[in-house]
Design a protein around this motif. Structure first.
Motif, PDB file in Angstrom:
ATOM      1  N   VAL A  15       0.888  -1.169   0.000  1.00 41.33           N
ATOM      2  CA  VAL A  15       0.000   0.000   0.000  1.00 41.33           C
ATOM      3  C   VAL A  15       0.928   1.222   0.000  1.00 41.33           C
ATOM      4  O   VAL A  15       1.631   1.478   0.984  1.00 41.33           O
ATOM      5  N   LYS A 129     -11.391  -6.656   0.665  1.00 41.65           N
ATOM      6  CA  LYS A 129     -10.323  -6.254   1.593  1.00 41.65           C
ATOM      7  C   LYS A 129     -10.917  -6.310   2.991  1.00 41.65           C
ATOM      8  O   LYS A 129     -12.080  -5.924   3.191  1.00 41.65           O
ATOM      9  N   PHE A 131     -10.540  -4.678   6.449  1.00 38.66           N
ATOM     10  CA  PHE A 131      -9.848  -3.468   6.899  1.00 38.66           C
ATOM     11  C   PHE A 131     -10.590  -2.775   8.032  1.00 38.66           C
ATOM     12  O   PHE A 131     -11.823  -2.669   7.953  1.00 38.66           O
TER      13      PHE A 131
HETATM   14  C1  3PG Z   1      -4.595   0.732   3.932  1.00 36.53           C
HETATM   15  O1  3PG Z   1      -5.015   1.713   3.375  1.00 36.53           O
HETATM   16  O2  3PG Z   1      -4.836  -0.405   3.509  1.00 36.53           O
HETATM   17  C2  3PG Z   1      -3.855   0.885   5.198  1.00 36.53           C
HETATM   18  O3  3PG Z   1      -3.685   2.215   5.531  1.00 36.53           O
HETATM   19  C3  3PG Z   1      -2.548   0.219   5.223  1.00 36.53           C
HETATM   20  O4  3PG Z   1      -2.382  -0.083   6.542  1.00 36.53           O
HETATM   21  P1  3PG Z   1      -0.965  -0.161   7.219  1.00 36.53           P
HETATM   22  O5  3PG Z   1      -0.339   1.187   7.043  1.00 36.53           O
HETATM   23  O6  3PG Z   1      -1.241  -0.520   8.660  1.00 36.53           O
HETATM   24  O7  3PG Z   1      -0.179  -1.231   6.498  1.00 36.53           O
END
Ligand code: 3PG
Length: 206
Positions: A15, A129, A131
């Motif tokens: 990411v 996803k 999340f």
């Molecule tokens: C995303 O947008 O998927 C997250 O911000 C990535 O998360 P991380 O920075 O904890 O890897």
């Protein structure tokens, strides 16, 4: 093309938050050199679309995608820039409808609960996803969703790093993981491409 076929064999998706467009191509090349090809460029900086365009034009082995899609109009803009897939933190009816019309850029919509996964499935999304994974129960939550939702495949993101990615990837309902750990701001600032390649190499061995 569906996410399932575009992501065949892909286990880790970085990411990326790219602060300056001139970093996009060397960053993509460093990741590809480490064996990481599918790159989510988040719409969190002004140069994100230009970064996708640069990667698309100049790094043929990379598969650039757009991340942080929060409005339906982001989808066509990103496709126009060369994005080959899209990722959103959540799903709205408008995003689901527009995503359907852009067949050559599949969307990976974000979900955080069983209900959200069921809504996504009702729009035809069987790859989603998960999340922010670390905050919503991590591996245990995904294990819990496996029995009632056996047809859904998840890409957990948020709080994943080199230390815990392997644990997620062992789950049968996880097809890949995403995270920013492959391109930390500190290494990007220093333009430390060998260090980023090394992180990518370690991740592609997971
Ligand atoms: C995303 O947008 O998927 C997250 O911000 C990535 O998360 P991380 O920075 O904890 O890897």
């Amino acid at each position: 093309m569906a996410i399932a076929s575009l992501f065949s064999g892909v286990r880790v998706v970085p990411v990326l938050t790219i602060p300056r467009v001139e970093l996009a191509v060397p960053l993509a090349r460093a990741l590809v050199a480490g064996g990481i090809t599918h790159l989510e460029v988040t719409l969190r900086t002004d140069c994100a679309l230009a970064a996708i365009e640069a990667i698309s034009a100049r790094v043929p082995d990379a598969v650039p995608g757009v991340g942080t899609v929060t409005r339906p109009e982001h989808l066509a803009e990103a496709r126009g820039a060369g994005a080959r897939f899209a990722v959103s933190p959540g799903l709205t009816p408008a995003i689901a409808e527009v995503a359907r019309t852009i067949a050559d850029m599949p969307l990976l919509p974000g979900v955080a609960t069983a209900s959200e996964a069921m809504v996504a499935a009702s729009y035809g999304f069987d790859h989603v996803k998960f999340f922010p994974a670390g905050a919503i129960g991590s591996v245990a939550a995904l294990r819990g969703l496996a029995a009632p939702l056996p047809d859904i495949r998840f890409c957990p993101t948020g709080g994943i790093d080199a230390g815990n990615a392997g644990e997620y990837l062992m789950l049968g309902n996880v097809f890949c993981v995403g995270g920013s750990w492959l391109a930390p701001a500190g290494l990007l600032d220093k333009e430390d491409w060998p260090a980023i390649s090394a992180l990518a190499k370690a991740a592609s061995a997971l």
